[in-house]
Design a protein around this motif. Structure first.
Motif, PDB file in Angstrom:
ATOM      1  N   LYS A 103       2.491  77.529 -12.762  1.00 46.14           N
ATOM      2  CA  LYS A 103       1.534  76.643 -12.090  1.00 46.14           C
ATOM      3  C   LYS A 103       0.233  77.383 -11.774  1.00 46.14           C
ATOM      4  CE  LYS A 103       0.946  74.285  -7.653  1.00 46.14           C
ATOM      5  NZ  LYS A 103       1.574  74.007  -6.331  1.00 46.14           N
ATOM      6  N   TYR A 104       0.339  78.671 -11.450  1.00 44.68           N
ATOM      7  CA  TYR A 104      -0.848  79.466 -11.117  1.00 44.68           C
ATOM      8  C   TYR A 104      -1.468  80.134 -12.342  1.00 44.68           C
ATOM      9  CZ  TYR A 104      -0.347  78.929  -6.069  1.00 44.68           C
ATOM     10  OH  TYR A 104      -0.303  78.404  -4.793  1.00 44.68           O
ATOM     11  N   GLY A 105      -0.960  79.828 -13.510  1.00 47.34           N
ATOM     12  CA  GLY A 105      -1.583  80.329 -14.733  1.00 47.34           C
ATOM     13  C   GLY A 105      -0.997  81.599 -15.306  1.00 47.34           C
ATOM     14  N   ALA A 126      14.405  80.484 -12.062  1.00 46.50           N
ATOM     15  CA  ALA A 126      13.650  79.448 -12.774  1.00 46.50           C
ATOM     16  C   ALA A 126      12.650  78.783 -11.837  1.00 46.50           C
ATOM     17  CB  ALA A 126      14.611  78.409 -13.346  1.00 46.50           C
ATOM     18  N   GLU A 127      13.016  78.621 -10.576  1.00 42.81           N
ATOM     19  CA  GLU A 127      12.117  78.021  -9.585  1.00 42.81           C
ATOM     20  C   GLU A 127      10.857  78.869  -9.412  1.00 42.81           C
ATOM     21  OE1 GLU A 127      12.130  76.711  -4.832  1.00 42.81           O
ATOM     22  OE2 GLU A 127      13.980  77.399  -5.801  1.00 42.81           O
ATOM     23  N   ALA A 128      11.031  80.190  -9.310  1.00 44.72           N
ATOM     24  CA  ALA A 128       9.882  81.092  -9.161  1.00 44.72           C
ATOM     25  C   ALA A 128       9.022  81.079 -10.419  1.00 44.72           C
ATOM     26  CB  ALA A 128      10.366  82.507  -8.856  1.00 44.72           C
ATOM     27  N   ARG A 129       9.654  81.030 -11.582  1.00 46.30           N
ATOM     28  CA  ARG A 129       8.891  81.008 -12.835  1.00 46.30           C
ATOM     29  C   ARG A 129       8.004  79.764 -12.932  1.00 46.30           C
ATOM     30  NH1 ARG A 129      13.725  83.286 -14.937  1.00 46.30           N
ATOM     31  NH2 ARG A 129      14.478  81.262 -15.662  1.00 46.30           N
ATOM     32  N   LYS A 130       8.487  78.645 -12.448  1.00 49.25           N
ATOM     33  CA  LYS A 130       7.679  77.420 -12.457  1.00 49.25           C
ATOM     34  C   LYS A 130       6.432  77.579 -11.593  1.00 49.25           C
ATOM     35  CE  LYS A 130      11.379  74.093 -13.383  1.00 49.25           C
ATOM     36  NZ  LYS A 130      12.186  72.966 -12.835  1.00 49.25           N
TER      37      LYS A 130
END
Length: 250
Positions: A244-246, A236-240
């Motif tokens: 953020k980068y679109g 979930a951390e990586a998905r956020k």
């Protein structure tokens, strides 16, 4: 002689007390060029929380990266900009098939600084030069060609296409005004476009969905540190960070 033996003993003792992370070589990542900023951010974040883990990251066109891996270039994780090049390595037993999954999704757009009104595929014929990544190795170029065929404009664009080594180079051509526009990913246009702006988004019905599949390589699957970082990329951390980068994550 006694001094030399003492030094050697100290070195051997030091090695025995080194942690596996300290002994491990850096993780080798082969990643599609359009993911450069987000993967740099993810590796930096992971490195802060996992002391001793280092990365050697190779960015480029997915096809070029796959061929490098085939020829023996070190790689523990491969992230492509389409499924074809993961298939290519999988068919050669160079990836761990069980690990394969989707990392992220993107959109194909046409970006440029041309003064001509261009709002869709049918209006491309009025342009002089259009940049795309070379379809032989660049998935964005493959998606573009697929879209030309589906929209019925491929013949009208004969002689107008300028081939770039990767999607970033295609975007640079548009940014510098060397072409009227370029077919690139939405994230690249938003991140790099100063002069060149998104003129239209290519309808997804015209091409396969822009998907970034990833897999552990046959080498990476044997490394615990590679498997742990691979799990982090699915968190979930990586998905956020991706959002953020679109990038889309589902």
């Amino acid at each position: 002689m006694g001094t030399i033996m003492n030094v050697l003993s100290l070195v051997l003792c030091s090695l025995l007390f080194l942690t596996p992370a300290a002994l491990a070589a850096g993780l080798n990542l082969s990643v599609a060029a359009s993911l450069k900023e987000v993967v740099n951010s993810l590796t930096a974040e992971y490195g802060k929380k996992n002391a001793g883990v280092t990365f050697q990251t190779n960015y480029g066109a997915s096809g070029a990266l796959a061929k490098q891996i085939e020829q023996g270039a070190p790689a523990d994780i491969f992230i492509s900009a389409n499924r074809d090049w993961v298939d290519y390595l999988q068919n050669r037993n160079l990836t761990d098939e069980a690990s394969r999954c989707a990392f992220a999704y993107n959109s194909l757009v046409f970006a440029g600084a041309t003064k001509l009104p261009v709002a869709g595929m049918k209006e491309l014929a009025k342009l002089r030069k259009i940049a795309i990544g070379s379809p032989r190795s660049v998935p964005a170029g493959e998606y573009a060609m697929e879209s030309f065929r589906a929209a019925g404009v491929e013949r009208e664009l004969t002689g107008k296409l300028v081939m770039a080594k990767d999607v970033r180079e295609a975007m640079q051509y548009a940014e510098l005004g060397e072409v009227d526009g370029a077919f690139v990913y939405r994230t690249d246009a938003l991140l790099l476009g100063k002069q060149a702006k998104i003129l239209f988004t290519v309808p997804e019905r015209l091409h396969d969905r822009v998907t970034y599949p990833m897999a552990l390589t046959a080498t990476g699957a044997k490394r615990q540190d590679a498997r742990e970082f691979f799990r982090f990329l699915q968190s979930a951390e990586a998905r956020k960070v991706l959002e953020k980068y679109g990038f889309a994550v589902k």
